[in-house]
Write a protein that holds these residues in place. Structure first.
Motif, short mmCIF file in Angstrom:
data_model
loop_
_atom_site.label_atom_id
_atom_site.label_comp_id
_atom_site.label_asym_id
_atom_site.label_seq_id
_atom_site.Cartn_x
_atom_site.Cartn_y
_atom_site.Cartn_z
N ASP A 1 -3.74 -2.73 -3.06
CA ASP A 1 -4.91 -2.37 -2.27
C ASP A 1 -5.12 -3.44 -1.20
OD1 ASP A 1 -7.48 -0.76 -1.93
OD2 ASP A 1 -8.24 -2.79 -2.20
N LEU A 2 -5.08 -3.04 0.06
CA LEU A 2 -5.17 -4.01 1.16
C LEU A 2 -6.51 -4.72 1.21
CD1 LEU A 2 -3.40 -2.55 4.33
CD2 LEU A 2 -2.81 -4.60 3.03
N SER A 3 -7.58 -4.01 0.94
CA SER A 3 -8.90 -4.61 1.09
C SER A 3 -9.17 -5.70 0.04
CB SER A 3 -9.99 -3.53 1.00
OG SER A 3 -9.94 -2.86 -0.24
N SER A 4 -8.68 -5.49 -1.17
CA SER A 4 -8.93 -6.46 -2.25
C SER A 4 -7.74 -7.35 -2.55
CB SER A 4 -9.33 -5.71 -3.53
OG SER A 4 -8.23 -4.95 -4.01
N PRO B 1 0.86 -1.19 0.00
CA PRO B 1 0.00 0.00 0.00
C PRO B 1 0.89 1.24 0.00
CG PRO B 1 -0.74 -1.58 1.65
CD PRO B 1 0.60 -2.06 1.17
#
Length: 260
Positions: free
Chosen positions: A92-95, A64
């Protein structure tokens, strides 16, 4: 800022998968450009990793942003009073998805803008990257800018959106060799929008791709005003008039790349 200031393009030869060497090269080139009086510095696409990095080092190194190194570069920009357009991937950490990005760091050492490449090539060279989905204009030193990466300039869709959003200048990072010469497309993008287009390209060879005649250009009114191509890496300096949004140089001033 004065109405005329210097811009530098780093027409470099990134080493495939050698992250540390490329980081050092960019940092040293940034310092040399600052010493030459540059206030903005542009890098080519995948300047930190080279184009075909994935099969050698994978993607676990992609973080990130801003990561530790980008924060160091942001601080260096502040110290040197220089802006930087840095091609550097992001996760992207969430995806968990990775993106091929171009970051704009202003002279205060702040992130002023970001673009994620939309037109991703299929195949091994860009299979690691997910396509971006948006375009945005941001301001830096009083100029409204739009950013693109390489194939994003292939047709006029994305440049049209940026022009409609009020961009006054288009900046592109490229890793575009001579197999499918891009010059006519860059001229068309400038002619269609009426905007200057700056493209920072690269040199060298990676796998089957030959970049040794790849062009870095300043295009205005649909015409190439400044052009550099050749095997030798170089720092390309030119003067930009912020009042007219035009180059004030007849040719690039060419500086040698710092030795590692």
């Amino acid at each position: 800022m004065a109405s005329i200031f210097k811009v530098a393009m780093l027409h470099i030869e990134p080493k495939t998968a050698d992250i540390e060497a490329n980081r050092i090269l960019i940092s040293r080139s940034l310092r040399k450009a600052a010493q030459a009086g540059a206030k903005w510095v542009l890098t080519p696409e995948m300047a930190v990793s080279g184009y075909f990095f994935e099969e050698t080092i994978g993607t676990k190194w992609i973080s990130p942003q801003p990561d530790r190194w980008l924060k160091e570069i942001m601080e260096l920009c502040k110290t040197l009073d220089i802006g930087l357009f840095l091609s550097y991937p992001e996760k992207d950490l969430s995806s968990g998805k990775c993106y091929n990005c171009l970051f704009a760091v202003n002279r205060k050492g702040e992130l002023a803008g970001k673009h994620c490449k939309i037109e991703i090539h299929p195949g091994a060279e860009e299979g690691w990257s997910s396509p971006g989905s948006s375009l945005s204009v941001f301001e830096m030193d009083g100029c409204k800018l739009g950013m693109l990466i390489c194939a994003d300039t292939y047709d006029g869709e994305h440049t049209k959106v940026l022009a409609e959003q009020g961009a006054e200048l288009l900046i592109a990072a490229a890793a575009w060799g001579n197999k499918y010469p891009p010059e006519e497309r860059w001229k068309k993008r400038s002619a269609e929008t009426g905007l200057p287009l700056w493209v920072c390209n690269r040199t060298g060879r990676e796998q089957q791709v030959d970049f040794t005649q790849a062009r870095s250009v300043v295009v205005e009114d649909g015409h190439e005003k400044l052009v550099y191509f050749g095997k030798k890496p170089a720092i390309l300096i030119f003067d930009f008039n912020t009042a007219t949004r035009k180059t004030a140089s007849q040719s690039f001033t060419i500086l040698d790349i710092p030795q590692l």
